[in-house]
Design a protein around this motif. Structure first.
Motif, mmCIF file in Angstrom:
data_model
loop_
_atom_site.group_PDB
_atom_site.id
_atom_site.type_symbol
_atom_site.label_atom_id
_atom_site.label_comp_id
_atom_site.label_asym_id
_atom_site.label_seq_id
_atom_site.Cartn_x
_atom_site.Cartn_y
_atom_site.Cartn_z
ATOM 1 N N PHE A 1352 -93.814 -0.604 19.120
ATOM 2 C CA PHE A 1352 -93.766 0.752 19.648
ATOM 3 C C PHE A 1352 -93.383 1.706 18.528
ATOM 4 O O PHE A 1352 -92.559 1.395 17.667
ATOM 5 N N GLY A 1353 -93.961 2.918 18.617
ATOM 6 C CA GLY A 1353 -93.551 3.962 17.703
ATOM 7 C C GLY A 1353 -92.268 4.629 18.168
ATOM 8 O O GLY A 1353 -91.684 4.273 19.187
ATOM 9 N N LYS A 1354 -91.848 5.609 17.381
ATOM 10 C CA LYS A 1354 -90.591 6.276 17.683
ATOM 11 C C LYS A 1354 -90.674 7.050 18.992
ATOM 12 O O LYS A 1354 -89.783 6.977 19.838
ATOM 13 N N MET A 1355 -91.772 7.781 19.202
ATOM 14 C CA MET A 1355 -91.940 8.538 20.454
ATOM 15 C C MET A 1355 -92.125 7.591 21.631
ATOM 16 O O MET A 1355 -91.600 7.834 22.716
ATOM 17 N N ALA A 1356 -92.843 6.518 21.369
ATOM 18 C CA ALA A 1356 -93.061 5.567 22.469
ATOM 19 C C ALA A 1356 -91.754 4.899 22.870
ATOM 20 O O ALA A 1356 -91.500 4.662 24.050
ATOM 21 N N ALA A 1357 -90.944 4.593 21.878
ATOM 22 C CA ALA A 1357 -89.655 3.976 22.208
ATOM 23 C C ALA A 1357 -88.793 4.925 23.023
ATOM 24 O O ALA A 1357 -88.082 4.528 23.941
ATOM 25 N N GLY A 1358 -88.782 6.224 22.653
ATOM 26 C CA GLY A 1358 -88.024 7.191 23.440
ATOM 27 C C GLY A 1358 -88.538 7.304 24.854
ATOM 28 O O GLY A 1358 -87.769 7.393 25.808
ATOM 29 N N ARG A 1359 -89.902 7.323 24.985
ATOM 30 C CA ARG A 1359 -90.472 7.378 26.339
ATOM 31 C C ARG A 1359 -90.124 6.133 27.133
ATOM 32 O O ARG A 1359 -89.861 6.186 28.326
ATOM 33 N N LEU A 1360 -90.146 4.997 26.439
ATOM 34 C CA LEU A 1360 -89.800 3.740 27.109
ATOM 35 C C LEU A 1360 -88.361 3.769 27.636
ATOM 36 O O LEU A 1360 -88.084 3.330 28.748
ATOM 37 N N ALA A 1361 -87.453 4.324 26.824
ATOM 38 C CA ALA A 1361 -86.062 4.424 27.285
ATOM 39 C C ALA A 1361 -85.955 5.321 28.496
ATOM 40 O O ALA A 1361 -85.183 5.075 29.417
ATOM 41 N N THR A 1362 -86.748 6.421 28.540
ATOM 42 C CA THR A 1362 -86.729 7.321 29.704
ATOM 43 C C THR A 1362 -87.223 6.607 30.943
ATOM 44 O O THR A 1362 -86.681 6.744 32.042
ATOM 45 N N ILE A 1363 -88.308 5.828 30.778
ATOM 46 C CA ILE A 1363 -88.859 5.095 31.930
ATOM 47 C C ILE A 1363 -87.859 4.071 32.440
ATOM 48 O O ILE A 1363 -87.649 3.908 33.644
#
Length: 1499
Positions: A1352-1363
């Motif tokens: 995962f990229g940095k933005m994807a990791a942040g989105r993943l944490a939100t989910i």
């Protein structure tokens, strides 16, 4: 305020009175026990009396009869209730205190309840008005008539019985035994470890509760009756401790010459003793000293080694004033000190006075107690006859208080005894004995009705003591004592309750009683002066006489005195209203502060004066320090609040103006307002006397000195301080007289001086603004000692003037001044000898000491000669003043320090008849103080050279180091002398320990802890042990928990009540040091030199800085610091609880320790119990209707019937644990510590769990709230587990190959979870295509296990944490399910649903979420361990997931790996959902192991 209930104080709340009590006891010194019986004559006040309540502690009642009828009783012994379970801890202190709280304090509750038998009939009687004999409604028996008549005649309240119909008395007979004493009686020398003479005495107390530890009685504050006491004991010490010789073993019949048999002959007269006794000691007779008159002393007819002494107390007294002692006491007849004239004057009214002490102390007793006969005779003349037939004083060891009063008997501490060669304690100890005698009139004969009236009783006793002090020591000593007490009251009476309310707090701390005694006597003293001035009566003396007369005639009901009775009597005899006086000084608190300004108006010929009261602006108060920590904390917890300061004090004040002709004119002013302005008329038309005229009259007085009046009173105007006035003396002593300018100013004044409150009618401070020369005139010309006291203090505060120092020196040298004024003058010279005059001050003091105590022209001290006691006082006072001298560096001059060492080395007491122990102790303290003040810590000095070399520290040379070692060696020399030749009360050792404490704190002496610990051993004297413990406390050793545990262990093992009381006070001071902190603790965080060096200060958080500030200012902050310091100390907790549960401490001491535990530890009402596991029983018929049940078989560890699920939920809500089966037909078993199943059974267990979870979820499903709180369950250490359905497993397996075929991305690139390659729609579609429960498809993929790596990229990791942190969408349901914490903490299985808070999201193995349809596949059920929620679980995680190690890969099954990985992510996500920010995603890989088992395993 204090939880004190006045209704439970006395017999007013009872339905009966005690008329008489007879006690028969047999004392066994060897076994330290007693047994006996008591008979109480009870006067019922109601017809339907059902029970009688008495006090009886630590004993056993073997039988109770009421009028010959056996009855039932109930005894609740507080000492038995103090026994705590073996597995209890210090957190159960609340349980311990609740068991004994009714039996401590000023009003202990009765604990012996006697039920009157139903056959008992209470008969009503009437007293005949003429004969005062009882008359009955029916005809009684002759025996009952006689017994009732005797009971009525013996009661002191006959007049009360005659007023109305009464009931016939009843008699209660109780057999009792006290096998072991923890309170009540104190046995000394009755053990092998105690080498003192054996004896026993009743450990009297100032409050109720002690006598009831010896025998049953009504032990409260006001119940009074007549007593008859019969005591049986051995006649001699040998009889008391004799052990009968063992019988010789039987010798078997045998033939002569048989081997192996040794025949030993036993002497029939051989005797042994249970303790070591010298032959001469075995013949010492045991003297019985008791309250009352000796009626008979009879030898036991069955055993001549025993005798019985009977005493009778005809005057009704309370139970706490009953006491006795048995021991080999020596007797001294104090009446022999009366002169023949006094014997003739007293005649038959002379009281027999006896004193008793232990062998070897008779001479000290004679020297100490010889004024006692004068005291008794003086009080008998001034305040009425002695209330008892005779008076006895008994001096014993281990007494907590200095004196304890009883009826005609006073128990005195043996520490009050001093031989005739000791001078220091004469005044102090004599005052204590005078107060003990005064307590017989007021305190025993007359008592306080309630605690609010305690100040009246204490004040009258103190007033009587001061009156005799004036007669014995003189007026100057009396005024000095009064002034010193007034100054101390002013310092202490800040933010304190009123004198009336302090009576309720006497049990909080001993210092409260000391303050009440001091202030109450001073209040009556100023009342006496106001009454004398207002009505020309005899003042308070007449009021006290009237009170004693009322008590004798019965007008004062039951001898109980109230503040209203005292005020009413004072108003009637003083012919004035005293309500404002009592409202200000008794019901109010604080002391006034007067600011007086004056000036002379020449036009009006008046003195204009303005008096302003400034007590509301007072800023100074006693510091919050370790010595008063416990008192402040108890008052804070007890919500004891001080009232607002009184803005205005009202009353008369006498102002004396000494006008120009030397005539004093007195003016009485009335202060009524906050600011009082007045004009005082001036009477003299002449100016102030000129200097020349004063000098001329002074010379005339010297020439005509022989014609002066008695005591030189006619020549008193210029007699004080008129020494050292010749030119040679002025030059030799470096004196300085007034300058011509000063003489000119003095000549222009219209009056000599003004003095406020000349009659000493106020307690407070008066700041009168006058020139210094007026105070000098007052010092030299006013005969009043109080005026001289005020003058010296004012001159000392004026600053450094050589003229004022000259005046002080003349005051010091002049022998006509009182020794207290001369002592103050020496201190004033040292305080004013600063700055430019420091050499002058040192010279004056050394010169004064040399002129009085050294050889002429030399510094060598002459042999001590203290035939005049004033010389002893001044020889001790001048060195104490010299310690206040300072040089330019702020140190004590080296010459002064050398002066102390020389005086210690060359002290000569060979020709002195008095001991120099106190003088040596004074020099040792002065030397130690001078070393402490002059010591400077070494600070490294750096020499910075701007070159290639680093700055090197330069060691500072300590020039005082050699002298410090020499001085300390001199102190050590006297300490070693005391080890070989004991000084009076080991004063050398105690003083050396005190000096060691001061020197250790500043670093002069190091590594002396071992020596101090050796002094704390039990074989040392108690005062030395206490001094060692106090030294260890002050130098900070008790901050170590091992030392605190040792202190508590010493408290627990000590046999002396006095030592335990002092050690308990030392323990409170040690807690104060920990709570408040010391200055050296704060200095540890700062390094550097104070004279411009580099200072490095450690950073401190705002919370720590706030705590460091508040802990020194308020009890709340100190308590917080104390809890932080001690809560985690297991050794302290164990030692504290061991002392609290000790079987040797009294109930009051246990309550005090429980109070300390409450300050540190939170109470817990739970307790761990150990119960035996049950077994199966089988029955055996024995025949004849008898059946035997025998436990057989293994232990039963689980219940047979499962617990209903509703009951199990209820247990979780209550925080209870259950390890049995749950549900009426469920197969779920809750385990205390679940263990993972074997690998081959995991699939079956998972499938069964999934089915159970899905079934219960459908029934209890409801929407899930978002996480609301970061609060998480307590970690249990269980590994995280995630339970997922087979449907989800299959869908993930189908997606795994697709993921493997995708294009490879760079290693440093992390794709977005919302991209087309991994969109939620695709995942959702894959899940929808799978078939629920498709076991066959899972079986096909079972052989191919792959590892899927998701990047995962940095933005994807942040989105993943939100989910991951978002709550799942659930359907609403009204069904309530058990909470997450409860279900997880008590069960190995997951609860069928999750709670509303904290919420946990639903998970899938790929950590993807579907948001398109709320009715998607059932979310996987998640089980978390609290370990995942800990902060440590967040470290090293990637986007909330924990990477798996190689060991995890090898040990975990495919399905378990999925669960473990998802579980870790769930725990981390939940930890971050409560307001905790997620860590940035590191550049690491996240590895998932995916796989399914075979179809056969799934099936």
């Amino acid at each position: 305020m204090s939880g004190y209930d006045e209704d439970t104080l006395g017999s007013d709340a009872l339905h009966y009175n005690v008329l008489k009590q007879r006690v028969d006891i047999e004392v066994d010194l060897a076994r330290q026990s007693i047994k006996g019986s008591t008979e109480l004559t009870i006067q019922p006040l109601v017809r339907n009396l059902k029970e009688v309540r008495l006090h009886f502690r630590q004993g056993k009642a073997s039988g109770v009869q009421v009028n010959g009828l056996t009855t039932k009783w109930q005894l609740q012994d507080p000492y038995a209730k103090m026994r705590m379970p073996a597995r209890s801890t210090v957190e159960q202190h609340g349980m311990l205190k609740s068991r004994i709280e009714d039996y401590v304090g000023p009003a202990p509750m009765p604990n012996l309840v006697i039920m009157l038998p139903s056959k008992l009939k209470i008969q009503e009687i009437q007293l005949d008005a003429v004969t005062a004999m009882p008359t009955y409604a029916a005809t009684p028996s002759l025996q009952k008539l006689e017994s009732d008549a005797m009971a009525i005649l013996e009661t002191p309240t006959v007049s009360a019985l005659q007023s109305s119909a009464q009931f016939a008395p009843i008699k209660i007979y109780i057999d009792f035994e006290v096998p072991d004493f923890r309170d009540g009686l104190h046995f000394v020398g009755c053990d092998d470890s105690d080498p003192r003479y054996p004896y026993v005495y009743s450990k009297g107390e100032l409050a109720p509760g002690n006598t009831s530890c010896i025998f049953p009685c009504l032990d409260d504050t006001t119940t009074r009756c007549v007593w008859e006491i019969a005591i049986t004991c051995a006649r001699t010490l040998g009889d008391a401790f004799r052990v009968a010789p063992a019988a010789p073993p039987p010798v078997a019949l045998m033939r002569p010459g048989d081997p192996g048999i040794n025949v030993v002959m036993h002497d029939g007269d051989e005797q042994g003793y249970s303790i070591p006794l010298e032959p001469v000691d075995t013949a010492l007779e045991l003297v019985i000293c008791s309250v009352g008159d000796l009626i008979s002393d009879i030898v036991d007819s069955d055993d001549e080694s025993r005798h019985t002494a009977t005493f009778g107390v005809a005057t009704a007294v309370t139970a706490r004033h009953v006491g006795f002692a048995i021991g080999p006491f020596e007797h001294v007849d104090l009446a022999e000190f009366r002169t023949a004239e006094e014997e003739e004057r007293l005649g038959r009214s002379a009281i027999k006075i006896d004193a008793y002490c232990l062998p070897g102390h008779m001479e000290a007793l004679r020297n100490t107690a010889f004024p006692v006969s004068m005291m008794v005779d003086y009080f008998g003349v001034q305040f009425g006859s002695f209330p008892f037939p005779d008076y006895r004083m008994l001096f014993v060891d281990d007494l907590i208080h200095d004196t304890v009063p009883a009826a005609g008997l006073t128990f005195c501490s043996a520490t009050l005894l001093f031989p005739d060669e000791i001078l220091a304690p004469i005044t102090v100890n004599t005052k204590k004995l005078v107060r003990a005698v005064a307590d017989q009139w007021i305190g025993v004969n007359v008592v306080a009705r309630t605690t609010d009236d305690e100040w009246v009783v204490s004040g009258i006793a103190g007033f009587m003591t001061d009156m005799f002090i004036k007669k014995l020591f003189g007026v100057n000593e009396y005024k000095w004592h009064q002034k010193v007490m007034a100054e101390k009251i002013y310092e202490l009476d800040v933010e304190r309750p009123s004198l009336e309310l302090l009576g309720r707090l006497l049990h909080y701390d001993p210092t409260i009683r000391e303050f009440v005694n001091m202030k109450s006597s001073m209040v009556l003293a100023i009342l006496d002066r106001r009454l004398l001035k207002a009505s020309n009566s005899t003042g308070v003396t007449r009021v006290i006489n009237k009170i004693f007369l009322n008590a004798k005639t019965g007008t004062l009901n039951n001898g109980e005195l109230t503040k209203d009775d005292f005020q009413r009597t004072a108003e009637r005899l003083g012919h004035s209203k005293l309500e404002p006086f009592f409202r200000q000084w008794v019901q109010g608190a604080g002391c006034p502060i007067f600011d007086v300004k004056q000036r002379f108006n020449k036009k009006k010929l008046v003195v204009e004066m303005t008096i302003t009261q400034r007590q509301t602006e007072r800023l100074t108060k006693p510091a919050f320090q370790p010595s008063n920590f416990m008192r402040e904390v108890k008052e804070d917890i007890g919500s004891v609040w001080a009232p607002e300061p009184q803005a205005v004090f009202t009353g008369p004040m006498t102002v004396r103006i000494h006008e120009a002709d030397g005539t004093p004119y007195e003016h009485i002013i009335d202060i009524k307002e906050h600011v009082t302005k007045l004009d005082i008329p001036y009477n003299t038309k002449y100016k102030r006397l000129k200097r020349s005229r004063r000098q001329k009259e002074r010379n005339q007085q010297k020439d005509n000195h022989g014609d002066a009046g008695e005591g030189g009173e006619d020549a008193l105007i210029y007699c004080l301080g008129d020494i050292l006035e010749t030119a040679e003396e002025v030059e030799e002593w470096k004196l300085k007289d007034w300058t011509p300018e000063d003489e000119n100013l003095m000549g222009q004044e219209s009056y000599e001086w003004i003095r406020m409150d000349t009659d000493f009618e106020w307690l407070g401070k008066i700041h009168l603004q006058m020139p210094m020369y007026m105070y000098v005139s007052q010092l030299q010309q006013d005969r009043d000692l109080v005026a001289q006291y005020e003058s010296v203090n004012y001159i000392a505060d004026c600053g450094a003037y050589q003229t004022s120092m000259s005046v002080m020196l003349r005051t010091l040298i002049d022998k006509r001044y009182f020794h207290g004024i001369r002592t103050l003058a020496a201190k004033a010279i040292a305080e004013t000898g600063r700055d430019r005059l420091r050499d002058v001050g040192m010279f004056m003091l050394e010169k004064a000491f040399s002129s009085m105590f050294c050889f002429e022209g030399k510094t060598m001290t002459r042999p001590n000669d203290w035939s005049d006691r004033v010389n002893f006082i001044l020889q001790c006072a001048i060195p104490q003043a010299m310690v206040k001298l300072r040089n330019d560096e702020g140190k004590v001059p080296m010459a002064v320090r050398r002066f102390f060492v020389d005086k210690l080395k060359f002290n000569d007491n060979s020709n002195n008849e008095y001991s120099d122990a106190h003088y040596i102790a004074t020099l040792m303290k002065c030397l130690a103080q001078s070393l402490v003040i002059s010591h400077r810590k070494k600070q490294p000095t750096y020499d910075f050279e701007f070159g290639d070399h680093d700055p090197m520290p330069i060691d500072e040379v300590d020039h005082d180091a050699d002298f410090e070692q020499e001085a300390f060696a001199e102190i050590e020399r006297y300490r070693r002398i005391d080890e070989w030749i004991s000084s009076y009360q080991n004063i050398y050792s105690t003083t050396a320990i005190e000096c060691l404490q001061m020197l250790t704190k500043v670093g002069i002496v190091k590594d002396k802890v071992k020596e101090l610990l050796s002094y704390t051993r039990a074989e040392n004297a108690e005062n030395v042990r206490i001094a060692a413990f106090e030294c260890l406390t002050e130098i900070g050793i008790t901050r170590k928990m091992t030392m605190m545990a040792y202190l508590l262990r010493s408290l627990e093992e000590s046999h002396s009540p006095a030592f335990r009381a002092r050690l308990l006070a030392c323990f409170g001071v040690a807690l104060g040091h920990i709570a408040i902190g010391d200055d050296d603790e704060e200095a540890d965080g700062v390094t550097g030199a104070a004279d411009g060096g580099l200072i490095v200060e450690q950073a401190m958080s705002s919370e720590a800085r706030h705590l460091a500030l508040t802990r020194k200012l308020s009890p709340d902050g100190a308590l917080k610091a104390l809890k932080l310091a001690l809560q985690g100390e297991a050794s302290f907790a164990d030692a504290l609880w061991s002392a609290a549960t000790s079987d040797a401490l009294s109930v009051d001491e246990v309550a005090a320790i429980a109070d300390v535990a409450a300050l540190v530890f939170e109470p817990k009402t739970s307790l761990t119990l150990s119960l035996k596991l049950p077994k199966k029983y089988h029955a055996k018929n024995l025949g004849g209707g008898k059946i035997t049940f025998v436990a057989d078989g293994p232990y039963r560890t689980a219940p047979v019937t499962p617990l209903p699920y509703e009951e199990w939920e209820r247990m979780q809500q209550l925080g209870l644990k259950y390890t049995g089966r749950v549900g009426p037909d469920s197969r779920i078993v809750v385990k205390a510590e679940p263990t993972p199943p074997p690998a081959e059974d995991k699939a079956a267990a998972i499938r069964a769990q999934i089915e159970e979870v899905q079934k219960r979820q459908r029934a209890l499903e409801r929407p899930m709230a978002p996480p609301a709180s970061p609060a998480l369950p307590t970690p249990t250490g269980d590994k995280p587990k995630i339970k997922i359905g087979i449907k989800r497993t299959a869908s993930v397996i189908e997606e795994a190959p697709k993921s493997a075929k995708r294009q490879q991305t760079p290693s440093n690139y992390v794709g977005s979870p919302m991209s087309a390659r991994g969109s939620p729609a695709a995942v959702s579609k894959g899940r929808r295509s799978s078939t629920p429960g498709s076991v066959a498809s899972a079986g096909k993929k079972q052989e191919k296990r792959r590892i899927v790596t998701l990047k995962f990229g940095k933005m994807a990791a942040g989105r993943l944490a939100t989910i991951l942190s978002s709550p799942p969408k659930r359907k609403n349901t009204a069904t309530r399910r058990p909470s997450f914490e409860q279900s997880h903490a008590n069960s190995a299985l997951a609860s069928p649903s999750l709670p509303a808070a904290p919420a946990a999201p639903a998970w899938n193995p790929g950590a993807f979420r579907s948001f398109d349809t709320p009715d998607a596949a059932t979310p996987a059920e998640v089980m978390f361990s609290p370990t995942d929620m800990a902060p440590d679980a967040l470290s090293g995680s990637i986007g909330g997931f924990r990477p798996l190690s190689a060991d995890d890969t090898a040990l975990m099954s495919p399905l378990e790996g999925v669960a473990a990985a998802s579980g870790s992510a769930a725990g981390d996500a939940m930890s971050g959902s409560g307001g905790v920010s997620m860590p940035p995603p590191p550049k690491k890989k996240f590895t998932l192991k995916l796989g399914v088992r075979k179809s056969s395993e799934s099936a």
